[in-house]
Design an enzyme around this catalytic site. Sequence first.
Site, PDB file in Angstrom:
ATOM      1  N   ASP A  68      32.368  37.505  43.729  1.00  0.00           N
ATOM      2  CA  ASP A  68      32.998  36.829  44.870  1.00  0.00           C
ATOM      3  C   ASP A  68      34.051  35.836  44.388  1.00  0.00           C
ATOM      4  O   ASP A  68      33.732  34.752  43.916  1.00  0.00           O
ATOM      5  CB  ASP A  68      31.933  36.123  45.702  1.00  0.00           C
ATOM      6  CG  ASP A  68      30.895  37.109  46.213  1.00  0.00           C
ATOM      7  OD1 ASP A  68      31.300  38.069  46.876  1.00  0.00           O
ATOM      8  OD2 ASP A  68      29.706  36.932  45.936  1.00  0.00           O
ATOM      9  N   THR A  69      35.294  36.228  44.523  1.00  0.00           N
ATOM     10  CA  THR A  69      36.431  35.492  43.988  1.00  0.00           C
ATOM     11  C   THR A  69      37.637  35.837  44.843  1.00  0.00           C
ATOM     12  O   THR A  69      37.661  36.882  45.490  1.00  0.00           O
ATOM     13  CB  THR A  69      36.697  35.909  42.524  1.00  0.00           C
ATOM     14  OG1 THR A  69      35.539  35.668  41.738  1.00  0.00           O
ATOM     15  CG2 THR A  69      37.868  35.182  41.907  1.00  0.00           C
ATOM     16  N   ILE A  70      38.649  34.977  44.845  1.00  0.00           N
ATOM     17  CA  ILE A  70      39.915  35.374  45.461  1.00  0.00           C
ATOM     18  C   ILE A  70      40.997  35.408  44.385  1.00  0.00           C
ATOM     19  O   ILE A  70      40.976  34.621  43.428  1.00  0.00           O
ATOM     20  CB  ILE A  70      40.335  34.443  46.627  1.00  0.00           C
ATOM     21  CG1 ILE A  70      40.666  33.015  46.153  1.00  0.00           C
ATOM     22  CG2 ILE A  70      39.294  34.458  47.710  1.00  0.00           C
ATOM     23  CD1 ILE A  70      42.094  32.724  45.874  1.00  0.00           C
TER      24      ILE A  70
ATOM     25  N   MET B 138      39.648  41.091  41.068  1.00  0.00           N
ATOM     26  CA  MET B 138      38.485  40.209  41.173  1.00  0.00           C
ATOM     27  C   MET B 138      37.198  40.989  40.960  1.00  0.00           C
ATOM     28  O   MET B 138      37.139  42.174  41.206  1.00  0.00           O
ATOM     29  CB  MET B 138      38.446  39.570  42.562  1.00  0.00           C
ATOM     30  CG  MET B 138      39.694  38.799  42.940  1.00  0.00           C
ATOM     31  SD  MET B 138      39.743  38.502  44.719  1.00  0.00           S
ATOM     32  CE  MET B 138      40.782  39.844  45.281  1.00  0.00           C
TER      33      MET B 138
END
Length: 593
Positions: free
Chosen positions: A401-403, A483
């Site tokens: 979970d990353t942008i 990501m």
Amino acid sequence: MRQKIRRGLAALLLGALTFMPIMTETADAADIPGEAQPGRGDRLVGANFAGRSEIIARNGAAATSQPLATQIAISILMKGGSAVDAAIAANAALGLMEPTGSGMGGDLFALIWDPAQKKVLGLNASGRAPAGQSLKALTRRLGPGKPIPSHGSLSVTVPGAVDGWFELHARFGKLPMAEVLAPAIAYARDGFPLSPFIARGWANNFRRFDQLSDIIEEGENARKTFLIDGKPPVAGQIFRNPDLANTLSLLAAGGRDAYYKGQIARTIDAYMKRIGGPLRYEDFASHKSQWVEPVSTGYRGYDVWQIPPNGQGLATLQMLNILEGYDLKSMGHNSADFIHVSVEAKKLAFADRSRWYADPDFVKLPIATLVSKDYAATRRALIDMGRAGTPETGIMPESHDTIFLSTADKDGLMVALIQSNYRGMGSGLVPDGLGFMLQDRGEQFALDPAHPNVYAPGKRPFHTIIPGFVTRDNQPFAAYGVMGGAMQPQGHVQVLVNMIDFGMNVQEAGDAARWQHEGSAEPTGEKGDGAGTIYLEQGVAPAVADALRQRGHKVEVKPGLHYGSYEAIVRDHANGVYRAGTEMRVDGHAAGY
């Protein structure tokens, strides 16, 4: 009757053939349609597997993981803002709109093409462990043999993202920070409609928080901030975060010191003391981002750039160095040979990742050796094309979970920026009235005193998030990122090979079916799982999966796994335009003007 049977068999054969990938000797992008998908129409231009056309624009471009954030970035560019202004504005908005992967409580890394200096610059805006907590004190709190928990206060490190915004803005900003943050503030107060993939992650995060309530010291603030009538918002539902609007307004008026030396830092300090956490005001007041010299390697005439450790970007460079010794194009895209050698290169690079990657302020790292062509040659010699390897960790846990976002402006400034709270929304802890969650990146420290990545006061933990940049002939080529935890170096390599070796455009390079290998040892000290497991998207031919199994690989075709999320902007110098692409698997959006 016999004619009917023959016609039936012919129909079955024709149907089977439509599901077989079509390959040619040249293996250009247009010749790799991928598997047919029931219910899906055919594209009229480009590769049939592509989800959409690439975006082409002259004056500027943006690619982010949420459509409204992309619109904000473009609006900032059209007002005369720089690519850095646009990136900050989009990142601030994503902290509101995609708190499942970002926020003011997390860290940030960026690679920037500076057209004035004609070079790639790197910013490490990751935070450090509490200065007042020793390894001995931490292990005593954890108990014998216990790892750092995934959530709660013991996994919290200083959030570096906001300082990163102001560092970037001081060097490359054109608009006042109040104007840059204004769109995010307005959306936080007035509300925005939630997008589908983010809504799913939102619900998953709160299920996880419920399951881990015994290690999260305080959860009511998170529920008040992120739930509506006690439930996670769903796609299309309007979500507001007035606390976050107020916090962003403090930054707009008071700058970075409002966060690290003012009301925000003091609020977090008081909150941590109330719940028994180790982070203190002094940790914020002493925090500073670091401009770093990016590390690069050449790959078939292109120079690929990464941030040096404490991140994992070196793994991308190490994999490319190994793969450069093979004719990947002649193997065929996503063939058994291609995936086998790619996975073996990943295993070798990740053996070094687990052994060496750590904060270079605390330990001397052999970076020059790890990215050298000579070292790659010795590693390449270990690959057996007929058998899956199981490299050990001593040869020279995570979240998806990353942008990531890319921006580019009319002056040639290009930005690759990545930001994360680590495990989804983060630690589960929302300081009183601030509207954002603190990261849990500290979980990625090792506890073995002999490991380079061992926990220490004031040390930065190993990081999975990595931006990417590519130049060619000393000119910018691509600002890109993929990501997804340990998938990131694997994804970086796949999209670059898709563009450089197989001639795909910026959108096709991300849309092509992906593989992901899991089971390597971790820089936290966790051991590997033998040869590990290769996961494949459905677009990889069944015969390829069978061929990989025959070489000793454990293979699973697994739809729905997070194979990384991608954004990129490519500079087309011949036509004087930008070409942008974004992830078709989730909520991503690219635009230009």
